[in-house]
Design a protein around this motif. Structure first.
Motif, short mmCIF file in Angstrom:
data_model
loop_
_atom_site.label_atom_id
_atom_site.label_comp_id
_atom_site.label_asym_id
_atom_site.label_seq_id
_atom_site.Cartn_x
_atom_site.Cartn_y
_atom_site.Cartn_z
N ALA A 109 0.79 -1.56 0.32
CA ALA A 109 0.09 -0.42 -0.44
C ALA A 109 0.54 1.51 -0.04
O ALA A 109 0.37 2.28 -0.75
CB ALA A 109 -0.68 0.11 1.34
N ASN A 110 1.43 1.58 1.13
CA ASN A 110 2.82 2.46 0.96
C ASN A 110 3.05 2.05 -1.04
O ASN A 110 3.39 3.79 -1.08
CB ASN A 110 3.60 2.29 1.70
CG ASN A 110 5.03 3.00 1.81
OD1 ASN A 110 4.64 4.24 2.10
ND2 ASN A 110 6.39 3.40 2.12
N HIS A 111 3.84 1.46 -1.38
CA HIS A 111 4.54 1.28 -2.60
C HIS A 111 3.15 2.37 -3.53
O HIS A 111 3.54 3.13 -4.78
CB HIS A 111 4.43 0.30 -3.87
CG HIS A 111 5.23 -0.02 -4.52
ND1 HIS A 111 6.58 1.00 -4.75
CD2 HIS A 111 4.38 -0.20 -5.39
CE1 HIS A 111 6.49 0.81 -6.36
NE2 HIS A 111 5.71 0.41 -6.87
N PHE A 112 2.32 2.20 -3.36
CA PHE A 112 1.87 1.99 -4.71
C PHE A 112 -0.19 3.66 -4.10
O PHE A 112 -0.42 4.00 -5.41
CB PHE A 112 0.03 1.17 -4.45
CG PHE A 112 0.85 -0.51 -5.46
CD1 PHE A 112 0.89 -0.13 -6.35
CD2 PHE A 112 0.75 -1.10 -5.14
CE1 PHE A 112 1.77 -1.49 -7.58
CE2 PHE A 112 1.25 -3.09 -5.05
CZ PHE A 112 1.62 -1.88 -6.92
N VAL A 113 -0.34 3.58 -2.86
CA VAL A 113 -0.40 4.97 -2.45
C VAL A 113 0.29 5.89 -2.57
O VAL A 113 0.66 6.24 -1.87
CB VAL A 113 -1.46 4.55 -1.32
CG1 VAL A 113 -2.09 5.92 -0.74
CG2 VAL A 113 -2.42 3.66 -1.07
N ILE A 114 0.43 7.26 -3.56
CA ILE A 114 1.23 8.31 -4.08
C ILE A 114 1.24 8.75 -2.58
O ILE A 114 1.96 9.48 -1.76
CB ILE A 114 0.97 8.84 -5.15
CG1 ILE A 114 0.66 7.75 -6.30
CG2 ILE A 114 2.36 10.10 -5.16
CD1 ILE A 114 2.03 7.24 -6.05
N ARG A 115 -0.26 9.53 -2.63
CA ARG A 115 -0.21 10.32 -1.50
C ARG A 115 0.10 10.44 0.40
O ARG A 115 0.01 11.09 1.45
CB ARG A 115 -1.81 11.07 -1.09
CG ARG A 115 -2.21 11.76 -2.96
CD ARG A 115 -3.02 12.26 -2.56
NE ARG A 115 -4.00 11.54 -2.07
CZ ARG A 115 -5.65 11.74 -2.14
NH1 ARG A 115 -5.61 12.75 -3.15
NH2 ARG A 115 -6.32 10.95 -1.65
N VAL A 116 0.46 9.04 0.34
CA VAL A 116 1.27 8.57 1.51
C VAL A 116 1.99 7.67 1.64
O VAL A 116 2.36 7.30 1.21
CB VAL A 116 -0.05 7.12 2.23
CG1 VAL A 116 0.45 6.77 3.47
CG2 VAL A 116 -1.24 7.72 1.85
N THR A 117 3.37 8.32 2.84
CA THR A 117 4.47 8.26 2.67
C THR A 117 4.62 7.15 4.21
O THR A 117 4.33 8.15 5.23
CB THR A 117 5.88 8.70 2.14
OG1 THR A 117 5.79 10.24 2.94
CG2 THR A 117 5.18 8.99 0.91
N THR A 118 5.43 6.72 3.93
CA THR A 118 5.83 5.67 5.99
C THR A 118 7.52 4.74 5.38
O THR A 118 7.79 4.84 4.08
CB THR A 118 5.40 4.90 6.15
OG1 THR A 118 5.44 4.79 7.53
CG2 THR A 118 5.29 3.88 5.23
N ASN A 119 8.00 4.89 6.52
CA ASN A 119 9.05 3.65 6.32
C ASN A 119 9.10 2.60 7.64
O ASN A 119 7.45 1.97 7.95
CB ASN A 119 9.91 4.23 6.82
CG ASN A 119 9.53 5.13 9.21
OD1 ASN A 119 8.71 4.57 9.04
ND2 ASN A 119 10.39 6.21 9.44
N THR A 120 10.03 1.77 7.08
CA THR A 120 10.01 0.11 7.76
C THR A 120 9.63 0.47 9.03
O THR A 120 9.36 -0.58 9.27
CB THR A 120 11.25 -0.55 7.20
OG1 THR A 120 11.26 -0.18 5.69
CG2 THR A 120 10.67 -1.80 7.88
N SER A 121 9.93 1.21 10.32
CA SER A 121 9.96 0.89 11.23
C SER A 121 8.43 1.76 11.61
O SER A 121 7.38 0.50 12.53
CB SER A 121 10.67 2.00 12.15
OG SER A 121 12.16 2.57 11.70
N ALA A 122 7.79 2.91 10.86
CA ALA A 122 6.11 1.85 11.16
C ALA A 122 5.24 1.36 10.58
O ALA A 122 4.63 0.62 11.54
CB ALA A 122 5.35 3.88 10.44
N ILE A 123 5.77 0.93 9.59
CA ILE A 123 5.25 -0.42 8.85
C ILE A 123 5.44 -1.63 9.91
O ILE A 123 4.17 -2.14 10.46
CB ILE A 123 5.43 -0.78 7.67
CG1 ILE A 123 4.71 -0.33 6.68
CG2 ILE A 123 5.36 -2.33 7.11
CD1 ILE A 123 5.95 0.07 4.69
#
Length: 145
Positions: A109-123
């Motif tokens: 989802a992080n890859h496909f939803v352009i308007r949302v970004t996060t990092n591995t720690s949050a995931i």
């Protein structure tokens, strides 16, 4: 005439009950998303709108669902059917597999939803929280089996 009024009244009551159920369901989903968003905001979770967050978590849920089914089934199978592991091992196995499964869904989802970004720690943090929430049913046999 009275029969028609009764049928109309019952139909209206069923429709209102259905609407209330939908509203409660959506409110619950939004509260869960708010909790996950709050957790992820501690780890550089950035988004452009609330709608983007809802789409992000909806997409992550849809993408991780098939993998999560397997993550739940494997410990149950090994514990309840084959009796190869004990309850503690089943819970630990479930936590590992469910965290990975949810992490895959969130990463996609992080890859496909352009308007949302996060990092591995949050995931990883949110994946673990989601996995912990599902632990209660791992050691119980489903009804009718």
């Amino acid at each position: 005439m009275h029969e028609n009024k009764r049928i109309l009244s019952e139909t209206l009551q069923h429709f209102i009950t259905f609407l209330v159920a939908i509203i409660l369901f959506l409110a619950t989903i939004l509260m869960i998303i708010a909790v996950y968003g709050t957790i992820m905001s501690q780890f550089e979770f950035e988004y452009t709108s609330g709608q983007a967050v809802v789409v992000f978590f909806a997409l992550a849920t849809l993408m991780s669902w098939p993998i999560c089914l397997a993550a739940e089934a494997l410990p149950k199978l090994l514990l309840l059917d084959y009796k190869r592991i004990n309850k503690t091992q089943a819970v630990i196995l479930y936590l590992i597999l469910a965290t990975i499964a949810n992490g895959i869904g969130l990463a996609l989802a992080n890859h496909f939803v352009i308007r949302v970004t996060t990092n591995t720690s949050a995931i990883l943090a949110v994946s673990l929280v989601i996995a912990i929430g599902g632990v209660t049913g791992i050691t119980k046999r489903p009804e009718g089996t």
